[in-house]
Design a protein around this motif. Structure first.
Motif, PDB file in Angstrom:
ATOM      1  N   UNK A  14       3.179  -4.680   9.888  1.00  0.00           N
ATOM      2  CA  UNK A  14       1.768  -4.249   9.684  1.00  0.00           C
ATOM      3  C   UNK A  14       0.812  -5.120  10.141  1.00  0.00           C
ATOM      4  N   UNK A  15       0.263  -5.099  10.207  1.00  0.00           N
ATOM      5  CA  UNK A  15      -1.696  -5.511  10.017  1.00  0.00           C
ATOM      6  C   UNK A  15      -2.798  -5.676   9.022  1.00  0.00           C
ATOM      7  N   UNK A  16      -2.157  -4.225   7.996  1.00  0.00           N
ATOM      8  CA  UNK A  16      -2.649  -4.851   6.809  1.00  0.00           C
ATOM      9  C   UNK A  16      -2.249  -4.052   5.826  1.00  0.00           C
TER      10      UNK A  16
ATOM     11  N   UNK B  64      -6.645   0.699  -5.230  1.00  0.00           N
ATOM     12  CA  UNK B  64      -5.724   0.452  -3.878  1.00  0.00           C
ATOM     13  C   UNK B  64      -6.787  -0.440  -3.395  1.00  0.00           C
ATOM     14  N   UNK B  65      -5.826  -2.192  -3.009  1.00  0.00           N
ATOM     15  CA  UNK B  65      -6.545  -2.353  -2.070  1.00  0.00           C
ATOM     16  C   UNK B  65      -5.921  -3.199  -0.825  1.00  0.00           C
ATOM     17  N   UNK B  66      -6.664  -3.722   0.543  1.00  0.00           N
ATOM     18  CA  UNK B  66      -5.879  -4.084   1.209  1.00  0.00           C
ATOM     19  C   UNK B  66      -5.927  -5.537   1.739  1.00  0.00           C
ATOM     20  N   UNK B  67      -4.991  -5.771   2.061  1.00  0.00           N
ATOM     21  CA  UNK B  67      -5.518  -7.075   2.557  1.00  0.00           C
ATOM     22  C   UNK B  67      -4.771  -7.837   3.798  1.00  0.00           C
ATOM     23  N   UNK B  68      -5.230  -7.932   5.036  1.00  0.00           N
ATOM     24  CA  UNK B  68      -5.056  -8.638   6.305  1.00  0.00           C
ATOM     25  C   UNK B  68      -3.058  -9.517   6.227  1.00  0.00           C
ATOM     26  N   UNK B  69      -2.736  -9.099   7.454  1.00  0.00           N
ATOM     27  CA  UNK B  69      -1.239  -9.483   7.470  1.00  0.00           C
ATOM     28  C   UNK B  69      -2.421 -10.703   8.768  1.00  0.00           C
ATOM     29  N   UNK B  70      -2.378 -11.913   8.492  1.00  0.00           N
ATOM     30  CA  UNK B  70      -2.288 -12.763   9.141  1.00  0.00           C
ATOM     31  C   UNK B  70      -0.657 -13.566  10.232  1.00  0.00           C
ATOM     32  N   UNK B  71      -1.111 -13.767  12.111  1.00  0.00           N
ATOM     33  CA  UNK B  71      -0.478 -13.793  12.596  1.00  0.00           C
ATOM     34  C   UNK B  71       0.935 -14.809  12.082  1.00  0.00           C
TER      35      UNK B  71
ATOM     36  N   UNK C 143       0.986  -1.224   0.128  1.00  0.00           N
ATOM     37  CA  UNK C 143       0.081   0.100  -0.091  1.00  0.00           C
ATOM     38  C   UNK C 143       0.672   1.402   0.308  1.00  0.00           C
ATOM     39  N   UNK C 144       1.569   1.759  -1.549  1.00  0.00           N
ATOM     40  CA  UNK C 144       2.466   3.068  -1.076  1.00  0.00           C
ATOM     41  C   UNK C 144       1.248   3.868  -0.870  1.00  0.00           C
ATOM     42  N   UNK C 145       2.025   4.487   0.040  1.00  0.00           N
ATOM     43  CA  UNK C 145       3.434   5.449  -0.509  1.00  0.00           C
ATOM     44  C   UNK C 145       4.462   4.353   0.824  1.00  0.00           C
TER      45      UNK C 145
END
Length: 202
Positions: free
Chosen positions: A132-134, A154-161, A114-116
């Protein structure tokens, strides 16, 4: 509506190129890929293009006296093919003046972050290491900087543990394959307007 003529620069396997070609074939993207150029003659992206009957060229930068002359050769091929929009799909080089002048606000790129935040070659790894979490992906116009051009979508993607760089990259790639053709279609419809750093969708 007349099909938008696309040129694609790629350095690797070309999965985003394939996503674009598939959407063109399905008719949900009113465009056609007319030429694919790689700075790596062995890149699988070129094979994908040839299988689809698309002109494909491998141009090694080392074969040219300078980056400028390499890019001038690329511009010539793009112009010969009547390219209206140039798409970077895993192209691992910074775009220089010859291309920028030939295609002002007509070069798109997709970046796996997710720029910048997290520009450069390792967006997924850098995001993961930062904690980051996303994360996600960004389609943007190209300027002279490294992933610094005006943002289109832009498209968001969750970051998993338990994510690794590979698992995060795979989930982001799914969104890339959706988002990039969507941005190209907006361009084809004449709905993108660039004012400074902002891209307005009409």
């Amino acid at each position: 509506m007349k099909k938008l003529r696309l040129g694609v620069l790629a350095s690797g396997r070309g999965s985003n190129l394939q996503a674009i070609m598939d959407r063109c074939q399905a008719g949900s993207l009113v465009a056609e890929v007319v030429v694919v150029i790689s700075d790596k003659p062995a890149a699988y992206a070129l094979e994908r293009a040839r299988r689809a009957g698309i002109a494909a060229y491998g141009l090694e930068m080392a074969a040219f006296p300078s980056k400028r002359e390499y890019e001038q050769a690329v511009v010539e091929l793009l112009r010969e093919a009547g390219v209206q929009l140039l798409c970077l799909a895993g192209y691992m080089r910074l775009v220089g003046e010859p291309l920028l002048q030939a295609f002002p606000n007509k070069i798109m790129n997709i970046h796996p972050a997710l720029l910048p935040s997290f520009p450069g070659l390792h967006g997924q790894r850098d995001a993961l290491q930062y904690g980051v979490k996303i994360s996600g992906c960004t389609v943007h116009f190209i300027d002279e900087g490294m992933d610094t051009g005006p943002i289109i979508l832009q498209a968001a993607v969750p970051v998993l543990g338990d994510d690794t760089e590979e698992t995060l990259a795979a989930r982001i790639l799914e969104q890339e394959h959706r988002l990039y053709p969507e941005a190209i279609q907006l361009y084809a419809e004449g709905r993108l307007e660039v004012e400074g750093r902002r891209v307005y969708i009409k």
